[in-house]
Scaffold this motif. Structure first.
Motif: not given
Length: 686
Positions: A482, A636, A664
């Motif tokens: 990520q 996120k 993400v």
């Protein structure tokens, strides 16, 4: 009255527990703070206030969620029962009604299995609705005739709709998560966790565990939680308070290094260069280049006598202080005393009576202060970095052999700054100021730091975080897959190296060949959470198609939920994206739970207009609305029951790490994922 006597007895235990908790709070409120002086009295008042606040009962949260019956190892007879809950509750006699989930005896509730029951004969879980006990479920761990069962209550709690801020997971902590949560304070733990593995919750619960287990120690030094942005901190804000921990500071990295007014932004290449660890050496070189070699003898007049410190003795004092490894400012403050001590030795040799007061007077005298100012001038971190980014000569000297000509040109501001208050400071510049401040004088730290989304920080940002861990105790959370910034860390060993840096030591002084070793740091361990408890299998499979492209070495999470979730991929009919988005949001809004509509940042106004025209009511991130419209760069760390992703191709095209950003975004869904698009999907997803 319940027809089930067990359920009736447990409800009665809950009622008495609530009454005892209220009695504990009333007792705390009745206490009078009386210290030995005004300061200690105010400190006691604050401590009592925090204690009373931690004892406040939330009627919507159950006081306990589980129970264990344990046996005596010698007699194999049940001898004690413990109700496990969010905090410790005792009756008027001091006997426990509810045992804090962090207590050592509670470990068995999370770790016991048929293969290793930890002395537990019965594990009971409770079902609640609105704080009221509605059901229970028993597991007899020593009964060979009872088959292993999948806990319905545990499954329902994990899959419960997620409206509102992030909840605690004390009722559903799994054994591999509990290993991390109960790691001791003398360990730094780095947690690699794919989406839905609960790494953020695990990090927060470890903070709560440490505050409980090392209460006195951390009460003095504190715990700091660092998140990527305010939206994330708002989302997790209530987790620690619901666990009784109300005195934990939560900040973003930008707030952590806040020292100058941010007025500018850097392009990705410049920001990545300013985040490079080499800049730490450049800053130290710039600082220590101000220390000069003495060229004149120091003369100090005391009474009718004139005393001297020769050039070679002054040079020796400077060299010794540089070798000590103290910060620039700390070493500078000692130089006057070193020079005064040399004069004191000459005075004693001449038969004069001296003591510490005489030495201090000499150190404060005008000749010594002027001599120190000339050889070791006082520096300000803001002004130093401003000069470094404005003056080509200083940058060339400090970066000689470290940065190339093109890199030095990229660092320099286009227009020279007239002063610190008007300079075009960027966030990356603020991080450099923080580095300079630490090189001048060590910054104060806390007893433990929890850092989330650590994979996105630059080496210089990681150094800034590491400095805040006074004892080197950290919980680092993230997912390499990520990483969406140009400077995202390539591996956890690399990130740990930056976090454990030694920032105070100057460059090697001329003629020396040694430097003090780095500060002692707790050993760091890497823990990998593999089981996905939040993201359903359908979403994991779809988003996981990106992993071979964005992070070949990272495996997708292993979904353990019974509900496989729902995935809908819709191409807008007739190319009418606005209408398709509004239709999709209306459809998912009819389902139970929270809804997140995630779009490319520059597309947010257009999607907002579409929802205003034809969609259901929605809110922004700070609104706590059931339906939230948010840009992809702020997604996120957040979770929604249902996620609508608008135009993946636009999200990918918006930034160099667009495929990672899309990964993400896709993994924010807890129950269902709807993808609406006009342009073709990325090849990995198509």
């Amino acid at each position: 009255m319940s027809a089930d006597p067990v359920l009736h007895a447990e409800r009665e235990h809950l009622r008495r527990s609530r009454a005892d908790l209220e009695a504990m709070r009333e007792h705390t409120l009745s206490l009078t703070a009386q210290g030995s002086d005004h300061v200690s009295t105010e400190y006691l008042k604050a401590a009592l206030y925090r204690r009373a606040k931690a004892l406040a009962d939330d009627p919507n949260l159950p006081l306990f969620f589980g129970r264990i019956d344990r046996t005596d190892d010698e007699s194999d007879e049940t001898y004690e029962t413990f109700h496990i809950g969010r905090r410790h509750v005792m009756d008027g006699n001091g006997d426990p009604m509810v045992v804090d989930w962090r207590a050592d005896v509670s470990r068995a509730f999370y770790r016991a299995t048929r293969a290793d029951p930890h002395g537990v004969t019965l594990r009971r879980r409770y079902g609640f609705a609105g704080g009221e006990l509605t059901s229970y479920e028993d597991e007899h761990l020593l009964d060979p005739g009872e088959a292993d069962i999948t806990s319905r209550i545990l499954t329902e709690e994990i899959e419960r709709p997620r409206v509102g801020p992030m909840r605690d997971i004390v009722a559903t902590i799994q054994p591999e998560q509990d290993e991390v949560v109960r790691a001791s304070l003398d360990r730094t733990v780095c947690v690699q966790g794919a989406p839905g593995t609960g790494k953020t919750a695990v990090g927060l619960h470890r903070a709560a565990f440490l505050l409980h287990t090392y209460r006195e120690r951390l009460a003095r030094t504190g715990v700091l939680v660092i998140g990527p942005n305010q939206a994330f901190l708002h989302y997790i804000a209530q987790v620690l308070p619901t666990l009784g921990e109300v005195d934990v500071r939560q900040v973003t990295v930008a707030e952590l290094v806040e020292s100058v007014p941010i007025r500018g932004t850097d392009n990705p290449e410049t920001a990545a260069l300013k985040g490079d660890e080499r800049l730490a050496t450049v800053i130290r070189n710039a600082i220590w280049s101000h220390v000069q070699e003495p060229a004149e003898t120091l003369y100090v007049t005391r009474g009718t006598r004139r005393w001297r410190v020769p050039v070679h003795e002054a040079a020796d004092a400077i060299r010794t202080l540089r070798e000590r490894g103290d910060g620039y400012t700390t070493a500078r403050s000692l130089l006057g005393q070193r020079l005064a001590h040399r004069i004191l030795l000459r005075m004693e040799a001449a038969g004069e009576i001296t003591d510490d007061r005489v030495q201090n007077a000499v150190a404060r005298s005008r000749p010594v202060k002027d001599y120190v100012d000339q050889l070791w001038p006082a520096l300000d971190p803001v002004k130093l970095v401003m000069r470094l980014l404005s003056e080509p000569e200083l940058l060339a000297t400090a970066a000689d052999g470290i940065l190339g000509d093109d890199e030095r040109q990229r660092l320099l501001w286009r227009k020279p700054a007239r002063g610190p208050k008007t300079a075009p400071w960027s966030h990356a510049d603020a991080v450099l100021v923080d580095e300079a401040a630490a090189a001048l004088e060590r910054v104060p730290g806390v007893g433990h730091v929890v850092l989330d989304e650590a994979q996105d920080l630059s080496p210089m940002e990681l150094r800034a975080v590491g400095r805040r861990a006074a004892t080197g105790s950290l919980t680092i959370l993230g997912d390499i897959a990520q990483g969406t910034t140009p400077w995202a860390t390539p591996s956890w060993p690399e990130a740990l190296r930056h976090l454990a840096h030694d920032d105070a030591h100057p460059p090697f002084p001329p003629g020396t060949h040694r430097r003090p070793g780095p500060r002692g740091r707790p050993p760091a361990t890497l823990e990998v959470l593999r089981k996905g408890y939040r993201v359903p299998a359908a979403v994991v499979e779809f988003a996981g198609r990106l992993l071979p492209v964005i992070a070949p070495g990272i495996a997708p999470p292993e979904p353990v939920r019974s509900n496989p979730g729902r995935l809908d991929v819709t191409r807008a009919p007739g190319g009418d994206l606005r209408a398709a988005v509004a239709d999709a949001v209306r459809e998912v809004a009819a389902r139970e739970g929270s809804v997140g509509v995630i779009v490319a940042d520059d597309a947010a106004p257009e999607v907002a207009a579409a929802l205003d025209d034809a969609g259901p009511p929605y809110g922004q991130l700070a609104d706590d609305a059931r339906i939230t419209l948010l840009p992809a760069t702020l997604a996120k760390g957040l979770e929604y029951d249902h996620v609508v992703v608008v135009e993946p191709a636009a999200i990918v095209a918006a930034e160099p790490a667009g495929l990672r950003r899309l990964y993400v975004v896709l993994t924010r869904a807890v129950s269902s994922l709807t993808v609406v698009h006009c342009h073709p999907l990325p090849d990995a997803l198509a």
